[in-house]
Design a protein around this motif. Sequence first.
Motif, PDB file in Angstrom:
ATOM      1  N   ASN A  57     -13.620 -24.061 -61.641  1.00 33.33           N
ATOM      2  CA  ASN A  57     -13.976 -23.508 -59.896  1.00 33.33           C
ATOM      3  C   ASN A  57     -15.411 -22.587 -61.113  1.00 33.33           C
ATOM      4  N   LYS A  72     -25.696 -26.933 -61.706  1.00 33.33           N
ATOM      5  CA  LYS A  72     -24.399 -28.246 -60.435  1.00 33.33           C
ATOM      6  C   LYS A  72     -25.206 -29.178 -60.210  1.00 33.33           C
ATOM      7  N   LYS A 107     -12.302 -14.145 -66.520  1.00 34.02           N
ATOM      8  CA  LYS A 107     -12.414 -13.690 -65.067  1.00 34.02           C
ATOM      9  C   LYS A 107     -10.947 -13.177 -64.756  1.00 34.02           C
ATOM     10  N   ARG A 108     -11.381 -11.903 -63.994  1.00 30.80           N
ATOM     11  CA  ARG A 108     -10.687 -10.603 -63.698  1.00 30.80           C
ATOM     12  C   ARG A 108     -10.506 -10.579 -61.935  1.00 30.80           C
ATOM     13  N   TYR A 109      -9.428 -10.418 -61.490  1.00 29.54           N
ATOM     14  CA  TYR A 109      -9.022 -10.424 -59.823  1.00 29.54           C
ATOM     15  C   TYR A 109      -8.279  -8.756 -59.717  1.00 29.54           C
ATOM     16  N   PRO A 142     -12.604 -31.474 -56.059  1.00 30.12           N
ATOM     17  CA  PRO A 142     -11.884 -29.507 -57.132  1.00 30.12           C
ATOM     18  C   PRO A 142      -9.839 -29.815 -56.323  1.00 30.12           C
ATOM     19  N   THR A 147     -17.292 -25.225 -62.729  1.00 29.12           N
ATOM     20  CA  THR A 147     -18.546 -25.887 -60.921  1.00 29.12           C
ATOM     21  C   THR A 147     -19.563 -24.701 -60.469  1.00 29.12           C
ATOM     22  N   GLY A 148     -19.449 -23.580 -60.998  1.00 28.22           N
ATOM     23  CA  GLY A 148     -20.159 -22.142 -60.293  1.00 28.22           C
ATOM     24  C   GLY A 148     -20.033 -21.873 -58.970  1.00 28.22           C
ATOM     25  N   TYR A 149     -18.437 -22.474 -58.384  1.00 22.95           N
ATOM     26  CA  TYR A 149     -17.995 -21.994 -56.709  1.00 22.95           C
ATOM     27  C   TYR A 149     -18.002 -20.858 -56.870  1.00 22.95           C
ATOM     28  N   ILE A 150     -16.846 -20.100 -58.189  1.00 19.94           N
ATOM     29  CA  ILE A 150     -16.411 -18.786 -58.214  1.00 19.94           C
ATOM     30  C   ILE A 150     -17.697 -18.589 -59.628  1.00 19.94           C
ATOM     31  N   SER A 151     -17.649 -16.924 -60.003  1.00 18.67           N
ATOM     32  CA  SER A 151     -18.730 -16.070 -61.318  1.00 18.67           C
ATOM     33  C   SER A 151     -17.226 -15.869 -61.886  1.00 18.67           C
ATOM     34  N   LEU A 205     -25.386 -19.613 -64.180  1.00 12.87           N
ATOM     35  CA  LEU A 205     -25.333 -18.386 -63.652  1.00 12.87           C
ATOM     36  C   LEU A 205     -26.741 -18.234 -63.141  1.00 12.87           C
TER      37      LEU A 205
END
Lengths: 234, 375
Positions: free
Chosen positions: B45, B73, B9-11, B80, B48-52, B66
Amino acid sequence: MGAIYRREMSAFFISGIAYVFLAVFFLLSGIFFYNGVIASGTTETSAMFSSMFIIVLFLIPILTMKLMSEEKKNRTDQGLLTAPVGLWSIVLGKYFAALTLFIIAESVVFIYSIILGYLGNVVWSTLLGNYFAMLFLGAAFIAVGLFISSLTENQMASAVASMLALFVLYLFDSLASRVSNEHIQKAMTAVSFYSRYIEFTQGVFDLSSVVFFLSTAFIFNFLTVRVLDKRRWG
Amino acid sequence: MIEVKHLTKRYGDKQAVNDISFKVEKGEILGFLGPNGAGKSTTMNMLTGYISSTSGQILINGVDILEDPIKAKSYIGYLPEIPPLYMDMTVDSYLGFMFDLKKCKLPRKAHLKDVCDLCKISAVRGRVIRNLSKGYKQRVGLAQALINNPPVLILDEPTVGLDPNQIIEIRTLIKKLGKSHTVILSSHILPEIQAVCDKIIIINKGVVAADGTADEIARNITNEHKMTLRIEGSTHTASDKKEITDALKSIDGVKYVRADMEREKSIYDYDVEADEKTDVRRAINKLCADKGWNILMLQLSDLTLEDIFLKITMGDNVRKDGTVREEAPKPKPNISFDVKDGELVASLDDGSAKEESAHAEDEASDDNDENGGEE
């Protein structure tokens, strides 16, 4: 969708928003009813409905302000978004909850019609036409408010921004008349909520306007879904 | 049950999670251990599919989160970091809402009663969540995760903010749940992970720094050829230090010697590292006997999970393949542990006396733990 709808409905009443919304709506529409209809000695309700555009404009943001913003702020969206439900169910559950409350509010006109029934003959065709026009208008406005609520975590910001957005939409007509370019002017009048709504109050039932309001509602709900979806990819 | 492959995961420019892979089988309890900001919550997260995820794959019960998020889910119960509670609802109406939201087909009344009994919130079912204590809120959050009896439970720091009794209760409950569910649990509290989990993954700066059972992790980075000696010299002056260091260095197989702090008056500790084949303990003993020195202590550098954790998370000595790089021995940090609010707090400290008392406290709290577990 059902679970979210029921939760939002009960949240409206628990938080008191429903009472404030209904009370203000009844009070202001009552004033317009008295001034525009009873005091003028007529059973023609169009004047009342045209004045109510502005109430709807300022009251709907109160309904929609916290629908999305508060979920994000309290992190309860994590519960919704990790539950086995689709994004459309979440958005539409909230949307229809707000719409239901709006329908309850505007149905007060049927009480007015009973009063009118004692005083004279109710013109049911204009009354019903206006009732549905207002319903469509509310449907579109709620979708706009819901969308703006999904953009922020702050419910006051959400309310103010929604009022502003709806007010700009309302001003589109008068702005359009100032624009010299004919095409832009035409485009602006075409998306004018106010002129389309006023058309109804004058007794013209225009199907294209119905389509306009419903597709506005659809587009903004779609955008709300996209906002939720995009947040996951952020 | 849960399979994670090359999760990233990259922001923007920031790598929050970098190429994490692991597998959890049914009935296992996996612990995520890492300092704050290591990427534990981000990973959860994503699970659980809250973020990808930016790249990589997550399979829950064989379903890609996805590709078929709704189905995936439905296998997960998620608590959380901040429980997703509607503060103005009562416990009962909130759990009823979650029951409907998860489209639970189990008999409503009986299932909600079971969940409440399990989490010990039956007494507060009629109360508004806002007015509950933090411990009760956490338990309502856990109850919410248990609704619909999902095969996978993902719990993000479930014991944060609870008092010691509640922590023990929740741990016992998680252990119990671990028998019938697959559980992933995150924490920065070491004894908690050690007490509850079958498998441990240590995450630091978004990468897996170590994984395996507590013993395996310890074995991998324990160095039996490293030891700490406390030797009393003959003169009781600082010149002892140099003499002893030189003598130790001259022993066959000793690669490195370093005099450490003065532990008792004019008595020093020495970190000794030998090559891997030679056991130098006897040679050292003989040397000291010949010179008339006294060995007051000989300790192999057995690392506890605490040491490993600190070693991994405080240095940058982590390779991408998850093993820990051999490094030139540096002064072993004097780590002291304090129990604060039921959490073990580790700190660097010079005072040796304090260290010992802190250790005693540590052991005492462990004892409590076990008692609590049996109750």
